[in-house]
Design a protein around this motif. Structure first.
Motif, short mmCIF file in Angstrom:
data_model
loop_
_atom_site.label_atom_id
_atom_site.label_comp_id
_atom_site.label_asym_id
_atom_site.label_seq_id
_atom_site.Cartn_x
_atom_site.Cartn_y
_atom_site.Cartn_z
N LEU A 158 0.68 -1.24 0.08
CA LEU A 158 -0.04 -0.54 0.00
C LEU A 158 1.15 1.28 0.13
CD1 LEU A 158 -2.65 -1.51 2.02
CD2 LEU A 158 -2.83 -0.81 -0.12
N GLU A 159 2.19 0.95 0.72
CA GLU A 159 3.31 2.41 0.88
C GLU A 159 3.63 2.52 -0.12
OE1 GLU A 159 4.94 3.03 4.06
OE2 GLU A 159 3.33 3.23 5.75
N THR A 160 3.69 1.67 -1.30
CA THR A 160 5.01 1.24 -2.59
C THR A 160 3.27 1.99 -3.28
OG1 THR A 160 6.54 -0.38 -1.40
CG2 THR A 160 5.47 0.03 -3.68
N ASP A 161 2.11 1.91 -3.31
CA ASP A 161 1.54 2.13 -3.93
C ASP A 161 1.13 4.28 -3.97
OD1 ASP A 161 0.12 1.35 -6.41
OD2 ASP A 161 -1.77 1.52 -5.32
N GLY A 162 1.49 4.58 -2.97
CA GLY A 162 1.15 5.91 -2.83
C GLY A 162 0.79 6.42 -1.42
N LEU A 163 -0.22 5.08 -0.66
CA LEU A 163 -1.17 5.20 0.41
C LEU A 163 0.02 5.44 1.66
CD1 LEU A 163 -2.62 3.60 -1.43
CD2 LEU A 163 -4.21 3.37 0.59
N GLU A 164 -0.62 6.31 2.94
CA GLU A 164 0.16 6.83 4.04
C GLU A 164 -0.75 5.91 5.41
OE1 GLU A 164 0.32 10.43 4.61
OE2 GLU A 164 1.85 11.49 3.05
N GLU A 165 -0.47 5.63 5.79
CA GLU A 165 -0.99 4.99 7.04
C GLU A 165 -1.88 5.96 7.67
OE1 GLU A 165 0.08 1.28 11.04
OE2 GLU A 165 1.63 2.96 10.70
N ALA A 166 -2.70 5.63 8.63
CA ALA A 166 -3.59 6.57 8.73
C ALA A 166 -3.50 6.01 10.86
CB ALA A 166 -5.51 6.05 8.37
N GLU A 167 -4.41 6.81 11.75
CA GLU A 167 -3.98 6.25 12.81
C GLU A 167 -5.46 5.98 13.53
OE1 GLU A 167 -3.95 10.00 15.11
OE2 GLU A 167 -1.82 10.74 14.92
N SER A 168 -6.16 5.71 12.67
CA SER A 168 -7.95 4.87 12.54
C SER A 168 -8.26 4.60 11.88
CB SER A 168 -8.82 6.29 14.05
OG SER A 168 -8.83 7.18 13.57
N PHE A 169 -9.51 3.87 11.84
CA PHE A 169 -10.38 3.42 10.61
C PHE A 169 -11.13 4.96 9.92
CE2 PHE A 169 -11.50 -0.33 12.39
CZ PHE A 169 -10.10 -1.31 11.90
#
Length: 273
Positions: free
Chosen positions: A28-39
């Motif tokens: 997902l991060e390779t695809d450009g997404l960033e980790e979120a803190e919550s749903f």
């Protein structure tokens, strides 16, 4: 306004699932997404599931019920269900929770981002692969600790314990080539990793499928890459290579601790001790 999409990966189950979640997060991060803190902050939610206990089923469907309202409020939110329960329940997941966008199993983790992209264009999708002859290729990983890493040495299980569903959802035993594992540990050590944990459904049977293929066959220069020098130079019996592998990875410069999970008593050999 937020530009990058964000994701949350929630993990249920064993260390194999934890490592699969690291790989899903890496994709997902390779695809450009960033980790979120919550749903609430996420654009993509991946639930990586377990099916060993009935309570795991209840947890998943309970969580999906809680996410239904969030999906109604934010139709662009994508919800994916992965892992062993996805492998087992398949289309049942979307029958019980139609708001799920993607269902994929244990044999196609590397397809996570492709399936999410496909679902955004053409709608919900369920993709379950029964089994693969080839070991999954290396995937990007997002680790929580810089000093420690999982290393998957085999997948699947050839035992037929009456109480266990693992062979049905993880498939037959497939071992990774010996030299590939040693090289991975060497590369991890170069990045500062000092502790590795060897993963598999039955780690101490590692390599038996490889030596069984080579037993009685004409050896080539590539044989040692598959099973290691010790087996090539010694008796060519169909035996596990786990003790050989332990010695090789423990000898890698920079590695201070080697751990492993899920050994089976029937394959515990004196040389391992």
């Amino acid at each position: 306004m937020r530009v990058n999409r964000r994701y949350v990966v929630r993990t249920y189950g064993c260390q194999m699932n934890e490592h699969d979640s690291e790989r899903i997060a890496g994709l997902l991060e390779t695809d450009g997404l960033e980790e979120a803190e919550s749903f609430d902050d996420a654009d993509v939610i991946v639930l990586n599931t377990c099916c060993i206990r009935e309570n795991a089923d209840n947890k998943l469907y309970g969580q999906l019920g809680n996410l239904k309202k969030l999906k109604e409020e934010r139709p662009d939110l994508q919800i994916a269900v992965a892992g062993c329960l996805a492998q087992k329940d398949r289309d049942v997941i979307r029958e019980r929770a139609p708001h799920v966008d993607v269902v994929f199993g244990t044999h196609n983790v590397g397809r996570a981002t492709d399936l999410l992209d496909q679902a955004r264009v053409s709608g919900p999708i369920t993709e379950i692969i029964e089994e693969s002859e080839a070991f999954p290729s290396a995937l990007p990983v997002k680790r929580d600790a810089n000093h420690a890493a999982w290393v998957t040495i085999q997948i699947g299980c050839d035992n037929s314990c009456a109480f266990c569903i693992v062979p049905a959802v993880r498939g037959k035993e497939i071992s990774r080539p010996y030299s590939e594992l040693v090289s991975e540990v060497e590369q991890l050590a170069l990045t500062g990793v000092t502790e590795i944990t060897l993963l598999g459904q039955n780690v101490n049977s590692y390599g038996r499928d490889l030596t069984l293929k080579l037993r009685g066959a004409e050896l080539t220069p590539e044989s040692s890459q598959l099973v290691g020098d010790k087996w090539v130079e010694g008796p060519h019996t169909a035996r596990p290579l786990f003790s050989d592998l332990l010695c090789s990875v423990a000898a890698v410069s920079g590695i201070r601790r080697v751990r492993y999970t899920s050994p089976h008593p029937k394959d515990f050999r004196p040389e391992t001790i």
